[in-house]
Each structure stands twice: as C-alpha cells, then as structure tokens.
Scaffold this active site. Structure first.
Site, PDB file in Angstrom:
ATOM      1  N   GLU A  35      19.407  17.210  30.587  1.00 31.74           N
ATOM      2  CA  GLU A  35      20.198  16.158  31.228  1.00 31.74           C
ATOM      3  C   GLU A  35      21.646  16.625  31.272  1.00 31.74           C
ATOM      4  OE1 GLU A  35      18.881  11.800  30.473  1.00 31.74           O
ATOM      5  OE2 GLU A  35      18.783  12.821  28.536  1.00 31.74           O
ATOM      6  N   GLU A  43       9.338  10.126  25.104  1.00 31.31           N
ATOM      7  CA  GLU A  43      10.035  10.734  26.233  1.00 31.31           C
ATOM      8  C   GLU A  43      10.631  12.055  25.755  1.00 31.31           C
ATOM      9  OE1 GLU A  43      12.889   8.260  28.303  1.00 31.31           O
ATOM     10  OE2 GLU A  43      14.235   9.969  28.589  1.00 31.31           O
TER      11      GLU A  43
END
Length: 276
Positions: free
Chosen positions: A159, A154
């Site tokens: 974020e 990933e």
C-alpha cells in the site's frame, strides 16, 4: 487497507533502486531454487480489457463509499480505467463526474478465478504518485469461513498513500490485530523510485508465517501464534486484488490534489507459485 500511527510499527528506511522485476518467465514455470512451481500468471501480453478468465471487477461498494469512505467509483469493463496495452495492465484513476462521484478507477480481483492457500505471489508494478491516491496490492479471503472483516483476515502486500511519498506499507489484519482497535501489525520500506520504476512486490505465505518483500528485500513477517483464527485466519484460500483508490479516511487524510489526474498504476506481470 489502513494503517494508523507509524509509532505502532518499526519503520525500515531502506533505499531500493533499480528495476528488479524479471520480465522472463521461469523456465517451464518452475523456480528450481526453492521447489516452487508457477500455478497462475498474467503476463499481459495482449491488448484490450483484462483477461476475463483471470480477472473480475469489484464494484459492490460503490453505493456506500466502500469500507474507508473512498471517493472513487470503481467501473467494470471500462478501458479508460483498466486496460492492457504495451504489455502492461494499466489501472487509471480519473477526475470526472460519473454516477454522483468525482473520480473513477478500477478494482480488479481474481476471486473464483485465482484462489490460493499458501504459496508465493509476485506483482511487478510501477505506482501512481500524488496526494490523495491510494494504490494497493493485497489479498482477501475467498470464503470468509471465520466471518466478515477482519475475522477472516486481510494481507496487504503493498500500500502507498500519496501524502507519504516513497513509503511502501505491508500490513496484516485479523480479528485480534487490526486498525479498528489499533493493534494491526506491519512494517514499511522506503522505495524512492516506486513512482518512476517497476519494483517487485512479493508475498511468501506458509502455514507458520507469511513474509513480504520488495525486490527481494525483507519488509515484514507475520507469525502464526498457534492460538486460533482470531490471530491467524490465514489457513483458508485467498484471492488477489489490484486497485487505485482516491481519498478516503486514510488515503485522503491530508486532502486530494485535484491537479494530478489522471494517474495510473502499471503492472508488468502477476505470478503465483506453489510448492510441488
């Protein structure tokens, strides 16, 4: 999509200001400076639902709370949650009762419509502000040749969790390095205007390493150690995800401010380049 313990990473306190996104396309889709060519893009120069030839809706985890026990219900083809207007993609989290959930939002993916092995990804976006929100720009493997998460990897390009205002996180997850065993690799950058202005979130991905930038300022490098897929699964095609989550084990760790909704992430453009 989770980072535990900032003591595990090096925190970069770099002030980024101003709108760094280039709203004009590179001439003929090429970046002559480093030999990359534009291979996929959405400029959001239309109105209505996101272009179905480029985007799909990920709703598979609605019944079991997704991987991080988030509280939103991700809808499909619902303009209240994902709409293109005024030249922007707008992903909106709403406080409402919807199919046994208290919030709705959208999670858009390019899987099967935009899958790449190596290259540059650029997303120009303005983030939603508020405790309990968890917007993300990230990538997952399309084929999962090495197995389920985190074995196939990933890449978290951007974020932000609302209880850490102005902090942008870039993180790698693999079988050897992931938050479940507190070995994830990542770094952060402070962007005081991330909620007020558009900033460019960038990934440069090559066989020996990948690098993450904000407005051209280097944030994080993840190296290929040459020891196999457990450390480096990033030799297979990945696709892009854009979403605004609500709550969850990380995003909701300090609660949710119910007074802030609705809140939106606005995306000016997405561009993907690869070497000629």
């Amino acid at each position: 999509m989770k980072l535990n313990g900032l003591s595990l990473i090096s925190v970069l306190f770099i002030l980024v200001s101003g709108i760094a996104c280039n709203s004009e396309k590179e001439k003929e889709g090429e970046n002559s400076q480093d030999g990359y060519k534009l291979v996929w893009a959405d400029e959001f120069d239309y109105e209505g639902l996101p272009d179905s030839s480029k985007w799909s809706y990920d709703t598979k985890g609605n019944e079991w709370g997704w991987g991080n026990n988030e509280e939103q219900y991700y809808t499909s083809r619902r303009m209240a949650n994902s709409e293109v207007k005024d030249g922007k993609l707008v992903i909106t989290a709403i406080k409402e009762n919807y199919k046994d959930h208290k919030f709705t939002s959208a999670r858009l993916i390019t899987k099967g419509k935009g899958d790449w092995l190596y290259g540059k990804v650029e997303v120009c976006a303005k983030l939603p502000e508020g405790r309990g929100l968890w917007p993300a720009i990230w990538m997952l493997p399309t084929g999962k040749e090495y197995g389920g998460w985190p074995a196939s990897g990933e890449i978290d390009i951007m974020e932000n969790v609302g209880y850490m205002p102005d902090t942008i996180l870039a993180t790698a997850h693999t079988q050897a390095y992931n938050h479940k065993i507190n070995t994830q690799r990542g770094d952060t950058i402070v962007v005081p205007t991330c909620y007020d202005q558009y900033h460019l979130y960038q990934l440069e991905w090559e066989p020996d390493q990948y690098r993450v930038f904000v407005d051209g300022k280097h944030v994080f490098t993840f190296e290929n150690e040459g020891t196999g897929y457990k450390e480096w699964p990033f030799d297979k095609p990945f696709h892009l995800l854009l979403n605004v989550a609500v709550g969850g084990s990380w995003g909701g760790a300090k609660g949710i401010d119910y007074s802030i909704f609705p809140r939106s992430m606005e995306v000016d453009y997405v561009r993907v380049y690869q070497k000629k």
